[in-house]
Scaffold this motif. Structure first.
Motif, short mmCIF file in Angstrom:
data_model
loop_
_atom_site.label_atom_id
_atom_site.label_comp_id
_atom_site.label_asym_id
_atom_site.label_seq_id
_atom_site.Cartn_x
_atom_site.Cartn_y
_atom_site.Cartn_z
N GLY A 176 0.74 -1.23 0.02
CA GLY A 176 0.04 0.03 0.12
C GLY A 176 0.80 1.36 0.01
O GLY A 176 0.61 2.31 -0.58
N SER A 177 1.97 1.07 0.64
CA SER A 177 2.80 2.51 0.62
C SER A 177 3.50 2.82 -0.85
O SER A 177 3.78 3.77 -0.71
N MET A 178 3.26 1.79 -1.81
CA MET A 178 3.65 2.07 -3.04
C MET A 178 2.49 2.41 -3.83
O MET A 178 2.74 2.52 -5.12
N ASN A 179 1.36 2.69 -3.30
CA ASN A 179 0.15 2.93 -4.20
C ASN A 179 -0.46 4.13 -3.89
O ASN A 179 -1.12 4.35 -2.65
N PRO A 180 -0.09 5.18 -4.52
CA PRO A 180 -0.71 6.57 -4.13
C PRO A 180 -2.51 6.57 -4.11
O PRO A 180 -2.91 7.59 -3.45
N LEU A 181 -3.06 5.56 -4.57
CA LEU A 181 -4.44 5.65 -4.35
C LEU A 181 -4.88 4.82 -3.10
O LEU A 181 -6.04 4.76 -2.81
N ALA A 182 -4.09 4.19 -2.40
CA ALA A 182 -4.39 3.40 -1.20
C ALA A 182 -4.82 4.31 -0.01
O ALA A 182 -4.18 5.46 0.02
N GLN A 183 -5.71 3.82 0.76
CA GLN A 183 -6.21 4.56 2.14
C GLN A 183 -5.00 4.55 3.16
O GLN A 183 -4.76 5.69 3.51
N PHE A 184 -4.08 3.52 3.16
CA PHE A 184 -3.21 3.55 4.18
C PHE A 184 -1.78 3.43 3.44
O PHE A 184 -1.58 2.32 2.65
N GLN A 185 -0.93 4.37 3.49
CA GLN A 185 0.57 4.22 2.65
C GLN A 185 1.56 4.20 3.69
O GLN A 185 2.85 4.79 3.33
N VAL A 323 1.06 -10.96 -4.04
CA VAL A 323 -0.44 -10.91 -3.61
C VAL A 323 -0.86 -9.66 -3.06
O VAL A 323 -0.12 -9.06 -2.18
N ASN A 324 -1.83 -9.00 -3.64
CA ASN A 324 -2.43 -7.62 -3.10
C ASN A 324 -1.40 -6.74 -3.03
O ASN A 324 -0.88 -6.09 -2.34
N THR A 325 -0.75 -6.42 -4.47
CA THR A 325 0.11 -5.40 -4.71
C THR A 325 -0.60 -4.27 -4.51
O THR A 325 0.09 -2.92 -4.40
N SER A 326 -1.67 -4.10 -4.82
CA SER A 326 -2.69 -2.73 -4.37
C SER A 326 -2.44 -2.34 -2.99
O SER A 326 -2.77 -1.13 -2.38
N GLY A 327 -2.21 -3.43 -2.36
CA GLY A 327 -2.19 -3.22 -0.74
C GLY A 327 -3.41 -3.93 -0.17
O GLY A 327 -3.56 -3.90 1.03
N LYS A 330 -6.95 -4.70 3.12
CA LYS A 330 -6.23 -4.16 4.38
C LYS A 330 -5.80 -2.83 4.07
O LYS A 330 -6.00 -1.82 5.02
N ALA A 331 -4.86 -2.33 3.26
CA ALA A 331 -4.23 -1.21 3.02
C ALA A 331 -4.79 -0.29 2.05
O ALA A 331 -5.07 0.76 2.00
N CYS A 332 -5.15 -0.84 0.96
CA CYS A 332 -5.69 0.19 -0.27
C CYS A 332 -7.14 0.49 0.17
O CYS A 332 -7.58 1.62 0.01
#
Lengths: 387, 134
Positions: A176-185, A323-327, A330-332
């Motif tokens: 998630g820290s690598m996804n600018p659209l994720a809720q938790f980064q 698995v779950n590259t978006s986060g 849990k994180a996206c």
């Protein structure tokens, strides 16, 4: 049946959108998907939308018509689809069938949920409706409580540990820290998870996906005209769905999700691929235990080995099966009805090589796994880059 | 979620007494009651069945974030109980905490207050379970 491709994708940032409502979110995602496909909207002949609980969360039913109206898509036929947390993937499947059958040519499919207009306790109660209201929730179980009982049984049967559960959250926050659209980064540690507030033993708050506002959309077209709209169409090569008992207690095993196992087997058969050929997967990690069961149900790891594999980092980007590259949920974030469509969007970006810092190198075949309730509905899609 | 009076009223036999179903065709027990045997479908012969109330814990959790109506009870233990006849149900285990619980523990049904809509509203009763003392 015709082959079908995703020709445009779009999603909002996932998070707490205090300043924006249901129709703002879904319109943004839809417009982005149409822009991505280079369409004006006139090409669209039907729409499907997945949303679990707009009636309870914002008091709005009839959301299909509302969305067509605000997207400027009247008078296309548009239909809302509901299957709890799997609503998005059910909508995708409906859109896919509409195009594959020849009933419609170009179809837009959206998923959306606006979850922060009510307080957390009310929202939790509404989400509980994904289980058996009369015979689980009313008697004092909560939705996290159902997954906690799955976790307890899984840990009992396979000698799994709370650290193994926690490793899922740690990895998904890292992605998630690598996804600018994720809720938790933000990144977290196993100790952070273990020290977080207990929700339903053994699940703590950092084992749980958050409440999220967000929307996602994809545009589908027959594969043979897909290049009209994009240089990088993504073919959907399998779509499978299965059901099981609404109440968790009626299932012979609760240390896995049988409906997901059945859907996965059917999807692999349709696509003619094996689990080892999947290069990237978005799976339904509404709770950490759900991801451990998912990576086993999907055949990435044998039964009971998912915990150790997760703890050893085998599901991270760059490892055996990212698995779950978006986060993940849990994180996206998990705007319930949007999740299944977000999974399709993330897999599309991965297969197109457009996933930025979290790109999985060489990703050519991807999979999404979306579960409704405690496993009464499961949907698996497999996607392929078109060369 | 608040339950209406008619909804609560029609659940009384099942919730107060663990009255479920038995399919005489395949000898499967069901709780709550069903009208169609999911294994035999049209060949099924469903009858009303009174469960003994004895069973074993199949899995459990301790709830810390309560639903509305259960705020004063936390933490409390919820379990999936495998009834002696083979059907399973979800219910609270009374008078214990997680530290007292293990998968496989023997339990029996007790009749308790489940929740009430509000201080002056309907009081809902039904089954819970307690551990059988060895």
């Amino acid at each position: 049946m015709r082959k079908v491709a995703i020709v445009g994708v779009g999603m909002t940032k996932f998070g707490e959108h205090w300043e924006r409502g249901f129709r703002d979110l879904v319109t943004e995602a839809g417009v982005k998907a149409l822009e991505d496909a280079g369409m004006s909207g006139a090409e669209i002949s039907a729409g499907y939308v997945g949303t679990m609980a707009a009636g309870s969360l914002i008091g709005q039913e009839h959301t299909g018509a509302l969305i067509a109206d605000y997207m400027g898509l009247n008078p296309i036929p548009i239909t809302r689809v509901e299957g709890a947390c799997a609503s998005g993937s059910l909508a995708l499947r409906q859109g896919l069938m509409a195009v594959a059958s020849g009933m419609h040519d170009v179809v837009v499919v959206g998923g959306v949920e606006k979850m922060t207009d009510l307080d957390t306790a009310e929202v939790s109660e509404i989400l509980g409706g994904a289980g058996d209201q009369e015979w689980e929730l009313f008697l004092g179980a909560t939705f996290p409580g159902l997954y906690a009982m799955m976790a307890r049984r899984y840990m009992h049967d396979y000698k799994a540990t709370e650290e193994m559960l926690a490793s899922v959250a740690v990895k998904n926050h890292k992605h998630g820290s690598m996804n600018p659209l994720a809720q938790f980064q933000n990144e977290i540690t196993i100790q952070d998870v273990l020290d977080s507030k207990m929700v339903a033993d053994p699940l703590k708050i950092l084992d749980c996906s958050p409440l999220t506002d967000g929307a996602a959309a994809v545009v589908l077209a027959p594969l043979d005209i897909a290049k009209k709209y994009t240089d990088t169409p993504i073919e959907i090569v399998a779509s499978a769905q299965a059901s099981d008992t609404i109440a968790l207690h009626n299932r012979s095993s609760i240390a896995g999700v049988k409906a997901a196992q059945i859907a996965a087997q059917a999807a692999y058969k349709q696509a003619g691929v094996s689990p080892s050929q999947i290069r990237v997967a978005e799976v339904h990690d509404c709770f950490t235990i759900a991801e451990l069961m998912a990576i086993e149900d999907l055949g990435f790891f044998s039964k009971g080995k998912g915990g150790e594999a997760s703890l050893n980092g085998e599901t991270q980007i760059g490892a055996k099966i990212p698995v779950n590259t978006s986060g993940g949920l849990k994180a996206c974030g998990h705007p319930v009805g949007a999740t299944g469509i977000k999974q399709a969007v993330e897999i599309s970006w991965q297969l197109q090589g457009e996933a930025g810092k979290r790109q999985v190198s060489g990703a050519d075949i991807g999979l999404s796994h979306n579960v409704g309730g405690s496993g009464a509905t499961a949907v698996v899609h497999i996607y392929k880059r078109v060369n | 979620m608040k339950e209406s009076i008619p909804l609560t009223w029609r659940k009384i036999p099942d919730r107060y007494r663990l009255l479920g179903s038995l399919c005489k065709n395949c000898n499967s027990h069901y709780f709550p009651a069903r009208h169609v045997c999911p294994k035999c479908r049209r060949k099924g012969k469903i009858e009303s069945y009174q469960f003994s109330g004895r069973g074993r814990v199949f899995s459990f959790t301790e709830i810390h974030a309560p639903p509305a109506g259960f705020e004063e009870q936390i933490p409390y233990v919820m379990a999936i109980v495998e009834l002696a006849e083979g059907a399973r149900c979800t219910g609270e285990i009374v008078d214990v905490l997680k530290k007292d619980m293990q998968i496989g523990d023997e339990v029996e049904m007790v009749f308790r207050k489940i929740q009430s809509n509000d201080p002056e509203g309907l009081i809902h009763y039904g089954f819970k379970f307690k551990k059988v003392k060895k």
